[in-house]
Design a protein around this motif. Sequence first.
Motif, PDB file in Angstrom:
ATOM      1  N   LEU A  54     -61.332 -18.945 128.008  1.00  0.00           N
ATOM      2  CA  LEU A  54     -60.536 -18.155 128.559  1.00  0.00           C
ATOM      3  C   LEU A  54     -59.553 -17.293 127.275  1.00  0.00           C
ATOM      4  O   LEU A  54     -59.380 -16.383 127.139  1.00  0.00           O
ATOM      5  CB  LEU A  54     -60.203 -18.363 129.936  1.00  0.00           C
ATOM      6  CG  LEU A  54     -59.103 -17.681 130.681  1.00  0.00           C
ATOM      7  CD1 LEU A  54     -59.624 -15.660 130.273  1.00  0.00           C
ATOM      8  CD2 LEU A  54     -58.110 -17.512 131.935  1.00  0.00           C
ATOM      9  N   ALA A  55     -58.455 -18.794 126.934  1.00  0.00           N
ATOM     10  CA  ALA A  55     -57.768 -18.797 126.086  1.00  0.00           C
ATOM     11  C   ALA A  55     -58.322 -17.621 124.198  1.00  0.00           C
ATOM     12  O   ALA A  55     -57.482 -17.040 124.024  1.00  0.00           O
ATOM     13  CB  ALA A  55     -57.275 -19.577 125.810  1.00  0.00           C
ATOM     14  N   ALA A  56     -59.561 -17.985 124.606  1.00  0.00           N
ATOM     15  CA  ALA A  56     -60.174 -18.154 122.567  1.00  0.00           C
ATOM     16  C   ALA A  56     -60.395 -16.601 123.088  1.00  0.00           C
ATOM     17  O   ALA A  56     -60.354 -15.565 122.183  1.00  0.00           O
ATOM     18  CB  ALA A  56     -61.356 -18.291 122.391  1.00  0.00           C
ATOM     19  N   GLY A  57     -60.915 -16.319 123.943  1.00  0.00           N
ATOM     20  CA  GLY A  57     -61.663 -14.692 124.175  1.00  0.00           C
ATOM     21  C   GLY A  57     -60.260 -13.586 124.583  1.00  0.00           C
ATOM     22  O   GLY A  57     -60.441 -12.671 124.421  1.00  0.00           O
TER      23      GLY A  57
ATOM     24  N   PHE B 110     -52.932 -13.618 116.376  1.00  0.00           N
ATOM     25  CA  PHE B 110     -54.152 -13.958 117.511  1.00  0.00           C
ATOM     26  C   PHE B 110     -55.384 -14.042 116.993  1.00  0.00           C
ATOM     27  O   PHE B 110     -56.311 -14.730 117.473  1.00  0.00           O
ATOM     28  CB  PHE B 110     -54.164 -12.535 119.027  1.00  0.00           C
ATOM     29  CG  PHE B 110     -52.431 -13.214 119.064  1.00  0.00           C
ATOM     30  CD1 PHE B 110     -52.819 -13.330 120.214  1.00  0.00           C
ATOM     31  CD2 PHE B 110     -51.539 -12.819 118.996  1.00  0.00           C
ATOM     32  CE1 PHE B 110     -51.642 -14.026 121.022  1.00  0.00           C
ATOM     33  CE2 PHE B 110     -50.166 -13.320 119.140  1.00  0.00           C
ATOM     34  CZ  PHE B 110     -50.820 -14.041 120.406  1.00  0.00           C
ATOM     35  N   VAL B 111     -56.512 -13.423 115.869  1.00  0.00           N
ATOM     36  CA  VAL B 111     -57.497 -13.234 116.170  1.00  0.00           C
ATOM     37  C   VAL B 111     -58.042 -14.590 114.878  1.00  0.00           C
ATOM     38  O   VAL B 111     -58.711 -15.615 115.268  1.00  0.00           O
ATOM     39  CB  VAL B 111     -57.677 -12.255 114.556  1.00  0.00           C
ATOM     40  CG1 VAL B 111     -59.088 -12.319 113.567  1.00  0.00           C
ATOM     41  CG2 VAL B 111     -57.198 -10.888 115.036  1.00  0.00           C
TER      42      VAL B 111
ATOM     43  N   ARG C  97     -52.718  -0.400 125.207  1.00  0.00           N
ATOM     44  CA  ARG C  97     -51.584  -0.583 125.921  1.00  0.00           C
ATOM     45  C   ARG C  97     -51.807  -1.911 127.495  1.00  0.00           C
ATOM     46  O   ARG C  97     -51.013  -2.323 127.173  1.00  0.00           O
ATOM     47  CB  ARG C  97     -50.821   0.632 126.852  1.00  0.00           C
ATOM     48  CG  ARG C  97     -50.565   1.910 125.555  1.00  0.00           C
ATOM     49  CD  ARG C  97     -50.069   3.034 126.562  1.00  0.00           C
ATOM     50  NE  ARG C  97     -49.239   3.693 126.028  1.00  0.00           N
ATOM     51  CZ  ARG C  97     -49.534   5.319 125.334  1.00  0.00           C
ATOM     52  NH1 ARG C  97     -50.331   5.693 126.678  1.00  0.00           N
ATOM     53  NH2 ARG C  97     -49.044   5.364 124.754  1.00  0.00           N
ATOM     54  N   LEU C  98     -52.920  -1.780 127.597  1.00  0.00           N
ATOM     55  CA  LEU C  98     -52.985  -2.867 128.430  1.00  0.00           C
ATOM     56  C   LEU C  98     -53.162  -3.635 127.980  1.00  0.00           C
ATOM     57  O   LEU C  98     -52.404  -4.936 128.316  1.00  0.00           O
ATOM     58  CB  LEU C  98     -54.589  -2.645 129.018  1.00  0.00           C
ATOM     59  CG  LEU C  98     -55.098  -3.209 130.252  1.00  0.00           C
ATOM     60  CD1 LEU C  98     -54.210  -3.462 131.403  1.00  0.00           C
ATOM     61  CD2 LEU C  98     -56.738  -3.018 130.487  1.00  0.00           C
ATOM     62  N   ALA C  99     -54.203  -3.581 126.796  1.00  0.00           N
ATOM     63  CA  ALA C  99     -54.491  -5.237 125.378  1.00  0.00           C
ATOM     64  C   ALA C  99     -52.620  -5.755 125.231  1.00  0.00           C
ATOM     65  O   ALA C  99     -52.230  -6.838 125.296  1.00  0.00           O
ATOM     66  CB  ALA C  99     -55.376  -5.240 124.122  1.00  0.00           C
ATOM     67  N   ALA C 100     -51.426  -4.906 125.308  1.00  0.00           N
ATOM     68  CA  ALA C 100     -50.375  -5.304 124.582  1.00  0.00           C
ATOM     69  C   ALA C 100     -50.158  -5.273 125.321  1.00  0.00           C
ATOM     70  O   ALA C 100     -48.989  -7.129 125.739  1.00  0.00           O
ATOM     71  CB  ALA C 100     -49.396  -4.133 123.909  1.00  0.00           C
ATOM     72  N   VAL C 101     -49.392  -5.255 127.081  1.00  0.00           N
ATOM     73  CA  VAL C 101     -48.839  -6.028 128.298  1.00  0.00           C
ATOM     74  C   VAL C 101     -49.807  -7.434 127.885  1.00  0.00           C
ATOM     75  O   VAL C 101     -49.132  -8.392 128.336  1.00  0.00           O
ATOM     76  CB  VAL C 101     -49.380  -5.331 129.051  1.00  0.00           C
ATOM     77  CG1 VAL C 101     -48.689  -5.827 130.198  1.00  0.00           C
ATOM     78  CG2 VAL C 101     -48.227  -3.778 128.856  1.00  0.00           C
ATOM     79  N   GLY C 102     -50.939  -7.374 128.861  1.00  0.00           N
ATOM     80  CA  GLY C 102     -52.406  -8.599 128.614  1.00  0.00           C
ATOM     81  C   GLY C 102     -51.846  -9.767 127.521  1.00  0.00           C
ATOM     82  O   GLY C 102     -50.905 -11.114 127.919  1.00  0.00           O
TER      83      GLY C 102
ATOM     84  N   LEU D 219     -60.449 -10.907 122.339  1.00  0.00           N
ATOM     85  CA  LEU D 219     -60.397  -9.108 122.334  1.00  0.00           C
ATOM     86  C   LEU D 219     -59.192  -8.149 122.927  1.00  0.00           C
ATOM     87  O   LEU D 219     -59.345  -7.350 122.502  1.00  0.00           O
ATOM     88  CB  LEU D 219     -61.332  -9.459 124.426  1.00  0.00           C
ATOM     89  CG  LEU D 219     -62.814  -9.817 124.187  1.00  0.00           C
ATOM     90  CD1 LEU D 219     -63.306 -10.512 125.498  1.00  0.00           C
ATOM     91  CD2 LEU D 219     -63.251  -9.205 123.689  1.00  0.00           C
ATOM     92  N   GLY D 220     -58.093  -9.234 123.141  1.00  0.00           N
ATOM     93  CA  GLY D 220     -56.667  -8.560 123.744  1.00  0.00           C
ATOM     94  C   GLY D 220     -56.776  -8.114 121.911  1.00  0.00           C
ATOM     95  O   GLY D 220     -56.081  -7.209 121.671  1.00  0.00           O
TER      96      GLY D 220
END
Length: 126
Positions: free
Chosen positions: A49-52, A17-18, A68-73, A56-57
């Motif tokens: 939005l996709a790049a961000g 993702f990076v 945890r929120l980032a992982a679910v996202g 960010l995730g």
Amino acid sequence: MRDISLLAGRLLLVVLFVVSGLGKWGNLAATAETIAAKGFPAPFAFAILAAGAEMLGALAIIVGVLPRLAAVGLAAYALVTAFVFHAFWGMPDPGAAEMQSIHFLKNLGLAGGFLCLPAPAPAASP
């Protein structure tokens, strides 16, 4: 050893993702074209939005800010992109279908890995 293993696992899980997010930021126009080809409105906004989301995730998981929120996202993101952008089952070219099936399955695996992050740690055995 558990902490080192979890850190290594988190880093390896987000490296794609990076790299992908940096690629999208580096060529938002091409990302927008890919998104437009799937019929999305406002493709340039979705490209940002996709790049961000990817950057960010991944960063949130690496540094441990709302991981945890980032992982679910990111799990949701991986599933959506699997079904929208890697729909191999409708492709007439067998070579292209095979490549997209690999990307589809990769995204499913990543989603599974991300869904393991918010799970509570197992209780220690006596």
